[in-house]
Scaffold this motif. Structure first.
Motif, PDB file in Angstrom:
ATOM      1  N   UNK A 118     -79.628  17.934  87.275  1.00 26.25           N
ATOM      2  CA  UNK A 118     -79.198  16.531  87.395  1.00 26.25           C
ATOM      3  C   UNK A 118     -78.755  16.210  88.820  1.00 26.25           C
ATOM      4  N   UNK A 119     -79.137  17.066  89.743  1.00 24.16           N
ATOM      5  CA  UNK A 119     -78.714  16.930  91.143  1.00 24.16           C
ATOM      6  C   UNK A 119     -79.093  15.582  91.732  1.00 24.16           C
ATOM      7  N   UNK A 120     -80.265  15.064  91.377  1.00 22.05           N
ATOM      8  CA  UNK A 120     -80.752  13.829  91.960  1.00 22.05           C
ATOM      9  C   UNK A 120     -79.948  12.599  91.597  1.00 22.05           C
ATOM     10  N   UNK A 121     -79.074  12.707  90.601  1.00 17.28           N
ATOM     11  CA  UNK A 121     -78.262  11.559  90.196  1.00 17.28           C
ATOM     12  C   UNK A 121     -76.993  11.410  91.026  1.00 17.28           C
ATOM     13  N   UNK A 122     -76.695  12.370  91.881  1.00 16.07           N
ATOM     14  CA  UNK A 122     -75.495  12.299  92.710  1.00 16.07           C
ATOM     15  C   UNK A 122     -75.650  11.248  93.808  1.00 16.07           C
ATOM     16  N   UNK A 123     -74.520  10.684  94.213  1.00 16.31           N
ATOM     17  CA  UNK A 123     -74.522   9.771  95.349  1.00 16.31           C
ATOM     18  C   UNK A 123     -74.804  10.528  96.635  1.00 16.31           C
ATOM     19  N   UNK A 124     -75.100   9.780  97.682  1.00 16.25           N
ATOM     20  CA  UNK A 124     -75.555  10.387  98.937  1.00 16.25           C
ATOM     21  C   UNK A 124     -74.573  11.416  99.496  1.00 16.25           C
ATOM     22  N   UNK A 125     -73.297  11.067  99.548  1.00 12.84           N
ATOM     23  CA  UNK A 125     -72.301  11.982 100.123  1.00 12.84           C
ATOM     24  C   UNK A 125     -72.135  13.233  99.263  1.00 12.84           C
ATOM     25  N   UNK A 126     -72.027  13.032  97.980  1.00 11.06           N
ATOM     26  CA  UNK A 126     -71.872  14.169  97.071  1.00 11.06           C
ATOM     27  C   UNK A 126     -73.124  15.045  97.066  1.00 11.06           C
ATOM     28  N   UNK A 127     -74.273  14.414  97.111  1.00 10.31           N
ATOM     29  CA  UNK A 127     -75.538  15.139  97.142  1.00 10.31           C
ATOM     30  C   UNK A 127     -75.594  16.047  98.369  1.00 10.31           C
ATOM     31  N   UNK A 128     -75.201  15.514  99.516  1.00  7.04           N
ATOM     32  CA  UNK A 128     -75.234  16.299 100.755  1.00  7.04           C
ATOM     33  C   UNK A 128     -74.318  17.518 100.656  1.00  7.04           C
ATOM     34  N   UNK A 129     -73.153  17.355 100.036  1.00 10.88           N
ATOM     35  CA  UNK A 129     -72.225  18.478  99.895  1.00 10.88           C
ATOM     36  C   UNK A 129     -72.807  19.563  98.992  1.00 10.88           C
ATOM     37  N   UNK A 130     -73.423  19.154  97.893  1.00  8.42           N
ATOM     38  CA  UNK A 130     -74.004  20.125  96.976  1.00  8.42           C
ATOM     39  C   UNK A 130     -75.205  20.820  97.611  1.00  8.42           C
ATOM     40  N   UNK A 131     -76.007  20.082  98.338  1.00 13.01           N
ATOM     41  CA  UNK A 131     -77.152  20.689  99.023  1.00 13.01           C
ATOM     42  C   UNK A 131     -76.663  21.750 100.017  1.00 13.01           C
ATOM     43  N   UNK A 132     -75.527  21.487 100.665  1.00 13.00           N
ATOM     44  CA  UNK A 132     -74.951  22.482 101.571  1.00 13.00           C
ATOM     45  C   UNK A 132     -74.616  23.776 100.842  1.00 13.00           C
ATOM     46  N   UNK A 133     -74.057  23.673  99.644  1.00 11.16           N
ATOM     47  CA  UNK A 133     -73.747  24.865  98.847  1.00 11.16           C
ATOM     48  C   UNK A 133     -75.025  25.578  98.409  1.00 11.16           C
ATOM     49  N   UNK A 134     -76.054  24.814  98.114  1.00  9.52           N
ATOM     50  CA  UNK A 134     -77.323  25.424  97.727  1.00  9.52           C
ATOM     51  C   UNK A 134     -77.946  26.176  98.900  1.00  9.52           C
ATOM     52  N   UNK A 135     -77.772  25.651 100.098  1.00 12.05           N
ATOM     53  CA  UNK A 135     -78.268  26.359 101.284  1.00 12.05           C
ATOM     54  C   UNK A 135     -77.525  27.679 101.467  1.00 12.05           C
TER      55      UNK A 135
END
Length: 205
Positions: A118-135
């Motif tokens: 459900x990652x794509x449902x996050x807002x832009x700021x939250x999405x960027x933070x989660x993508x950082x953790x995935x990296x």
């Protein structure tokens, strides 16, 4: 019954109790219906609360998804970091990491489905933070594979691509795992550890 202690432990840091109940209810609703098809009324009803009570603890439905995502990604990343045991060879470290990562996705398969899909449902700021953790998660696995290539233990011509394949294999456990099925989380972890070692070209001595 057996899964309840794990669910409680999973959200132990979410306080107060009402906020924890809402997170647990949101996980169940998002996993069952999907984020977009779930309403705040659905979540509040599952938590035994009024829709208005939800907004005392979370500004929006997206805030709930973010809280679930951040807790889940941090937990999975922490497992990978704990699998780095000094003095062990790359094959042992990779197998330990895969076992832990797979076991978490099996034991917490409902949460993991929400966290991962459900990652794509996050807002832009939250999405960027989660993508950082995935990296960071990607970097943990990639570093072990690179170590194995450098030592000659692994035969991997494409480290980035293999890293993605390993993570995808592990994450997909959340999609199909059934707690009533034939394999336990530990058994699936052991199976996948062996599969991944063969994937990187490791041969046991």
């Amino acid at each position: 019954m057996g899964a309840e202690p794990k669910r409680t432990e999973e959200w132990a840091d979410v306080t107060p109790d009402a906020a924890r109940r809402l997170v647990t209810a949101a996980v169940a609703a998002f996993a069952e219906r999907g984020y977009h098809a779930t309403t705040t009324r659905d979540i509040a009803g599952r938590a035994g609360m009024s829709p208005a009570a939800l907004y005392i603890h979370y500004r929006t439905k997206e805030d709930l998804l973010y809280r679930i995502s951040i807790v889940g990604h941090r937990a999975a990343l922490d497992l990978l970091r704990r699998a780095r045991r000094p003095g062990t060879d790359p094959a042992t470290r990779l197998a330990d990491a895969v076992r832990a990562f797979v076991r978490w996705h099996a034991e917490h398969h409902t949460t993991a489905r929400v966290v991962q899909y459900e990652l794509g449902a996050l807002g832009e700021e939250h999405y960027a933070e989660i993508v950082g953790l995935r990296r960071e998660t990607d970097a943990e696995i990639r570093a072990v594979i690179e170590d194995g290539v450098a030592s000659g233990d692994f035969a991997v011509p494409d480290v980035p691509g293999t890293t993605v394949a390993v993570l995808s294999l592990c994450i997909d456990v959340a999609r199909w795992f059934n707690a009533e099925g034939k394999r336990t989380p530990d058994e699936v972890g052991e199976l996948y550890a062996g599969l991944v070692l063969r994937m990187v070209g490791h041969r046991a001595p």
